[in-house]
Design a protein around this motif. Structure first.
Motif, PDB file in Angstrom:
ATOM      1  N   PRO A 187     -28.889   4.831  71.994  1.00 13.06           N
ATOM      2  CA  PRO A 187     -28.952   4.791  73.787  1.00 13.06           C
ATOM      3  C   PRO A 187     -28.880   3.895  73.966  1.00 13.06           C
ATOM      4  CG  PRO A 187     -30.752   5.828  73.160  1.00 13.06           C
ATOM      5  CD  PRO A 187     -30.570   5.656  71.318  1.00 13.06           C
ATOM      6  N   SER A 188     -28.509   3.703  75.659  1.00 13.68           N
ATOM      7  CA  SER A 188     -28.662   2.565  76.530  1.00 13.68           C
ATOM      8  C   SER A 188     -29.787   2.984  76.817  1.00 13.68           C
ATOM      9  CB  SER A 188     -27.518   2.405  77.001  1.00 13.68           C
ATOM     10  OG  SER A 188     -26.207   1.706  76.631  1.00 13.68           O
ATOM     11  N   LEU A 189     -30.014   2.165  78.159  1.00 11.95           N
ATOM     12  CA  LEU A 189     -31.048   2.699  79.039  1.00 11.95           C
ATOM     13  C   LEU A 189     -30.549   2.405  80.113  1.00 11.95           C
ATOM     14  CD1 LEU A 189     -34.438   2.623  79.809  1.00 11.95           C
ATOM     15  CD2 LEU A 189     -33.674   0.092  80.076  1.00 11.95           C
ATOM     16  N   ALA A 190     -31.044   3.726  80.728  1.00 10.90           N
ATOM     17  CA  ALA A 190     -30.331   3.863  82.537  1.00 10.90           C
ATOM     18  C   ALA A 190     -30.284   2.895  83.615  1.00 10.90           C
ATOM     19  CB  ALA A 190     -31.319   4.873  82.530  1.00 10.90           C
ATOM     20  N   ILE A 191     -29.639   2.602  84.141  1.00 10.77           N
ATOM     21  CA  ILE A 191     -29.348   0.966  84.840  1.00 10.77           C
ATOM     22  C   ILE A 191     -30.384   1.377  86.327  1.00 10.77           C
ATOM     23  CG2 ILE A 191     -27.774   2.564  86.533  1.00 10.77           C
ATOM     24  CD1 ILE A 191     -26.442   0.120  86.346  1.00 10.77           C
ATOM     25  N   HIS A 192     -30.440   2.684  86.078  1.00 14.08           N
ATOM     26  CA  HIS A 192     -32.099   2.985  87.029  1.00 14.08           C
ATOM     27  C   HIS A 192     -32.927   2.486  87.153  1.00 14.08           C
ATOM     28  CE1 HIS A 192     -29.022   6.161  86.912  1.00 14.08           C
ATOM     29  NE2 HIS A 192     -28.935   6.872  88.527  1.00 14.08           N
ATOM     30  N   LEU A 193     -33.209   1.878  85.788  1.00 18.75           N
ATOM     31  CA  LEU A 193     -34.625   1.977  85.200  1.00 18.75           C
ATOM     32  C   LEU A 193     -34.451   0.223  84.890  1.00 18.75           C
ATOM     33  CD1 LEU A 193     -35.402   5.004  82.533  1.00 18.75           C
ATOM     34  CD2 LEU A 193     -36.273   4.138  84.773  1.00 18.75           C
ATOM     35  N   ASP A 194     -33.740  -0.324  84.888  1.00 18.34           N
ATOM     36  CA  ASP A 194     -33.391  -1.688  84.545  1.00 18.34           C
ATOM     37  C   ASP A 194     -32.136  -2.558  85.634  1.00 18.34           C
ATOM     38  OD1 ASP A 194     -32.396  -4.454  83.678  1.00 18.34           O
ATOM     39  OD2 ASP A 194     -31.544  -3.084  81.504  1.00 18.34           O
ATOM     40  N   GLU A 195     -32.531  -3.199  86.950  1.00 15.99           N
ATOM     41  CA  GLU A 195     -32.629  -3.634  87.322  1.00 15.99           C
ATOM     42  C   GLU A 195     -31.381  -4.751  87.494  1.00 15.99           C
ATOM     43  OE1 GLU A 195     -34.852  -6.455  90.365  1.00 15.99           O
ATOM     44  OE2 GLU A 195     -36.364  -6.054  88.816  1.00 15.99           O
ATOM     45  N   PHE A 196     -31.775  -5.391  85.524  1.00 10.94           N
ATOM     46  CA  PHE A 196     -30.359  -6.652  85.738  1.00 10.94           C
ATOM     47  C   PHE A 196     -29.809  -6.475  84.210  1.00 10.94           C
ATOM     48  CE2 PHE A 196     -35.208  -8.014  86.242  1.00 10.94           C
ATOM     49  CZ  PHE A 196     -34.749  -9.031  87.298  1.00 10.94           C
ATOM     50  N   ALA A 197     -29.521  -4.175  84.409  1.00 11.18           N
ATOM     51  CA  ALA A 197     -28.621  -4.542  83.524  1.00 11.18           C
ATOM     52  C   ALA A 197     -26.807  -4.896  84.143  1.00 11.18           C
ATOM     53  CB  ALA A 197     -28.510  -2.656  83.152  1.00 11.18           C
ATOM     54  N   ASN A 198     -26.175  -5.536  84.243  1.00 14.08           N
ATOM     55  CA  ASN A 198     -25.332  -5.518  84.901  1.00 14.08           C
ATOM     56  C   ASN A 198     -25.117  -7.178  85.008  1.00 14.08           C
ATOM     57  OD1 ASN A 198     -23.814  -3.468  84.630  1.00 14.08           O
ATOM     58  ND2 ASN A 198     -23.962  -3.012  86.333  1.00 14.08           N
ATOM     59  N   LYS A 199     -26.614  -7.837  85.247  1.00 13.67           N
ATOM     60  CA  LYS A 199     -26.931  -9.500  85.391  1.00 13.67           C
ATOM     61  C   LYS A 199     -26.934 -10.183  84.284  1.00 13.67           C
ATOM     62  CE  LYS A 199     -28.399  -7.660  90.013  1.00 13.67           C
ATOM     63  NZ  LYS A 199     -29.599  -8.073  91.250  1.00 13.67           N
ATOM     64  N   GLU A 200     -28.076 -10.002  83.152  1.00  9.64           N
ATOM     65  CA  GLU A 200     -28.884 -10.695  82.607  1.00  9.64           C
ATOM     66  C   GLU A 200     -29.503 -10.274  81.290  1.00  9.64           C
ATOM     67  OE1 GLU A 200     -33.182 -12.397  84.587  1.00  9.64           O
ATOM     68  OE2 GLU A 200     -30.826 -13.045  85.469  1.00  9.64           O
ATOM     69  N   ARG A 201     -29.193  -8.663  81.451  1.00 12.01           N
ATOM     70  CA  ARG A 201     -29.690  -8.244  80.102  1.00 12.01           C
ATOM     71  C   ARG A 201     -29.870  -8.845  78.566  1.00 12.01           C
ATOM     72  NH1 ARG A 201     -28.360  -2.012  78.753  1.00 12.01           N
ATOM     73  NH2 ARG A 201     -29.740  -1.131  80.510  1.00 12.01           N
ATOM     74  N   THR A 202     -30.452  -8.865  77.984  1.00 11.84           N
ATOM     75  CA  THR A 202     -31.344  -8.935  76.695  1.00 11.84           C
ATOM     76  C   THR A 202     -31.679  -8.035  75.715  1.00 11.84           C
ATOM     77  OG1 THR A 202     -33.031  -9.698  76.984  1.00 11.84           O
ATOM     78  CG2 THR A 202     -31.626 -12.027  77.345  1.00 11.84           C
ATOM     79  N   ILE A 203     -30.701  -7.933  74.754  1.00 10.30           N
ATOM     80  CA  ILE A 203     -31.174  -6.632  73.550  1.00 10.30           C
ATOM     81  C   ILE A 203     -32.530  -7.274  72.942  1.00 10.30           C
ATOM     82  CG2 ILE A 203     -30.035  -5.823  71.893  1.00 10.30           C
ATOM     83  CD1 ILE A 203     -27.571  -5.882  73.405  1.00 10.30           C
ATOM     84  N   ASN A 204     -32.825  -6.836  72.386  1.00 11.72           N
ATOM     85  CA  ASN A 204     -33.730  -7.196  71.460  1.00 11.72           C
ATOM     86  C   ASN A 204     -33.759  -6.664  70.125  1.00 11.72           C
ATOM     87  OD1 ASN A 204     -36.718  -6.792  69.473  1.00 11.72           O
ATOM     88  ND2 ASN A 204     -37.707  -8.308  70.829  1.00 11.72           N
ATOM     89  N   LYS A 205     -33.018  -7.372  68.949  1.00 13.06           N
ATOM     90  CA  LYS A 205     -32.431  -6.724  67.612  1.00 13.06           C
ATOM     91  C   LYS A 205     -33.889  -5.506  66.844  1.00 13.06           C
ATOM     92  CE  LYS A 205     -29.830 -10.470  66.687  1.00 13.06           C
ATOM     93  NZ  LYS A 205     -29.045 -11.535  66.317  1.00 13.06           N
ATOM     94  N   GLN A 206     -35.552  -6.193  67.717  1.00 12.48           N
ATOM     95  CA  GLN A 206     -35.882  -5.697  66.515  1.00 12.48           C
ATOM     96  C   GLN A 206     -36.745  -3.863  67.109  1.00 12.48           C
ATOM     97  OE1 GLN A 206     -37.597  -5.371  63.783  1.00 12.48           O
ATOM     98  NE2 GLN A 206     -39.216  -4.101  63.742  1.00 12.48           N
ATOM     99  N   THR A 207     -36.581  -3.786  68.302  1.00 14.69           N
ATOM    100  CA  THR A 207     -37.053  -2.197  69.504  1.00 14.69           C
ATOM    101  C   THR A 207     -35.648  -2.056  70.036  1.00 14.69           C
ATOM    102  OG1 THR A 207     -37.651  -4.689  71.120  1.00 14.69           O
ATOM    103  CG2 THR A 207     -39.620  -3.998  69.459  1.00 14.69           C
ATOM    104  N   HIS A 208     -34.792  -2.236  70.309  1.00 11.35           N
ATOM    105  CA  HIS A 208     -34.143  -1.889  71.268  1.00 11.35           C
ATOM    106  C   HIS A 208     -32.407  -1.478  70.184  1.00 11.35           C
ATOM    107  CE1 HIS A 208     -35.508  -5.244  75.014  1.00 11.35           C
ATOM    108  NE2 HIS A 208     -36.334  -3.651  74.383  1.00 11.35           N
ATOM    109  N   THR A 209     -32.455  -1.666  69.162  1.00  9.06           N
ATOM    110  CA  THR A 209     -31.195  -1.161  68.505  1.00  9.06           C
ATOM    111  C   THR A 209     -32.068   0.008  67.780  1.00  9.06           C
ATOM    112  OG1 THR A 209     -31.672  -2.804  66.841  1.00  9.06           O
ATOM    113  CG2 THR A 209     -30.632  -3.638  68.486  1.00  9.06           C
TER     114      THR A 209
END
Length: 419
Positions: free
Chosen positions: A150-172
């Motif tokens: 599941p994606s993190l809701a845009i409300h919880l990530d102000e950088f979602a459409n700017k510079e979000r990075t993905i941590n392969k260990q914790t986010h996937t």
């Protein structure tokens, strides 16, 4: 075979092959149906002229070949069975925050973002002890949508459409269930039972992958495109498989589909391993005959090529920017990231021209890096004249890629006439 039947068969092959193990099993079944005889690497081979054969290694790579009388000028086709994906770790289960999630490891150069919010299933190979205490292996394919990242809701990530990075260990990590009593080994035994295995005892080891359950399909106003997971490189596997199944026994041809290309090919069943060379040396056990065959033969390495992206045209050299449904792509790199030479190119282009089939060139921009494939590896290991070609593709290494509905059939027609 006409284009419609060709592409319908391609869609079915893509859907039935969620892992290299399944792709190899499906190709092996096709070879048996086409009259090929299966060989076993662990026993002595007694080949008969005029017959067709195939052999597998690790259940994830396959080589099929004809054995005509006295012929040594083989057209060889190379492809790979693996695709970038997420693979489950040996002890994947984490129970936290009200859910059961699975720990995964990226395989190959995976494009991460498209894997979020997709309906995912699980497939692969399981080793287990049966009721007699013997080690057995089986393939599973859950087919059902079981998990989601599941994606993190845009409300919880102000950088979602700017510079979000993905941590392969914790986010996937995909979410599997909210049931606290989930037991992983029982889940695996359930999947084995669905595959007809009723005597599974201890689970010993697994090689399991996630995949998107969305089916391969035509897309576009006029069915211009084929949209699917694993087009890189099951598209080429399908072309090679059909090509060698479509010729007569007296035509010298070989098809090799290797595993582990996406991680460098350095394995027992990868192109950098000994599988192809071992097979050829058993077919041509006389060293002089082996060298004559190598000198007279050509390897066509078939892998996907980057079509010029309509929204990012600056990523291509303007004179070497292949387009979808405009023909097979000949891939060239002066630093030998591709193994094409003027000799191998001219032979391929002359056949295409005779058939009125278009061809295109891909050369990477000089200020950008260039990928590679099995072509240079095979050329280096065996000394074969090699050509790197590909089918133009968007979104390579995404969970869902896009190719043209004309191009694979065009390559198939060229290969059938390539001698």
């Amino acid at each position: 075979m006409n284009k419609k039947d060709f592409n319908e068969g391609l869609l079915g092959f893509l859907d039935a092959s969620p892992t290299p193990f399944h792709a190899t099993k499906n190709m092996s079944a096709m070879f048996l149906n086409a009259g090929f005889k299966e060989l076993d690497e662990s026993v002595k081979w007694n080949l008969r002229e005029g017959e067709k054969y195939f052999v597998t290694r690790n259940d994830s790579s396959v080589i099929a070949f004809t054995y005509p009388n006295g012929e040594k000028n083989y057209t060889m086709l190379g492809a790979h069975t693996d695709s970038p994906n997420f693979r489950l770790k040996p002890n994947p289960v984490v129970k936290a925050h009200g859910v059961v999630k699975l720990m995964v490891e990226p395989y190959g150069g995976i494009l991460l973002n498209p894997w979020f919010d997709r309906d995912l299933s699980i497939a692969g190979r399981i080793s287990y002890l049966d009721t007699q205490g013997e080690i057995k292996e089986a393939l599973i394919d859950a087919k059902k949508a079981l998990a989601v990242i599941p994606s993190l809701a845009i409300h919880l990530d102000e950088f979602a459409n700017k510079e979000r990075t993905i941590n392969k260990q914790t986010h996937t990590s995909p979410v599997l269930t909210t049931s606290d009593d989930f037991e992983y080994d029982e889940f695996l035994k359930w999947q084995l039972s669905k595959a007809g295995i009723v005597d599974a005892g201890e689970i010993l080891a697994t090689e399991l992958s996630l995949y998107d359950v969305q089916k391969a399909s035509f897309l576009g106003l006029n069915d211009d495109f084929i949209s699917s997971a694993r087009l890189d490189n099951l598209l080429s596997c399908y072309v090679g498989m059909l090509s060698i199944c479509s010729i007569e026994e007296d035509r010298p041809m070989l098809f090799c589909a290797s595993d582990h290309e996406e991680v460098g090919s350095a394995s027992t069943s990868g192109a950098a391993g000994s599988f192809l060379e071992d097979t050829l040396r058993r077919v041509f056990c006389d060293y002089e005959g082996f060298l004559q065959m190598i000198s007279a033969s050509t390897m066509i390495s078939c892998d996907n090529a980057h079509a010029i992206h309509p929204n990012y045209p600056d990523k291509h050299d303007q004179n070497h920017a292949p387009m979808i449904n405009k023909g097979v792509v000949i891939k060239i790199n002066s630093n030998q990231r591709y193994a094409s030479s003027s000799q191998s190119i001219s032979k391929f282009k002359s056949v295409a021209s005779r058939l009125n089939e278009p061809t295109q060139y891909f050369v990477a921009k000089s200020d950008m890096g260039c990928g590679s494939t099995i072509g240079p590896i095979t050329a280096t290991r065996l000394g074969l004249k090699t050509l790197d070609v590909g089918l133009p593709t968007y979104a390579m290494h995404s969970i869902r890629e896009l190719a043209g509905s004309d191009d694979a059939h065009s390559l198939y027609k060229i290969i059938l006439e390539h001698r």
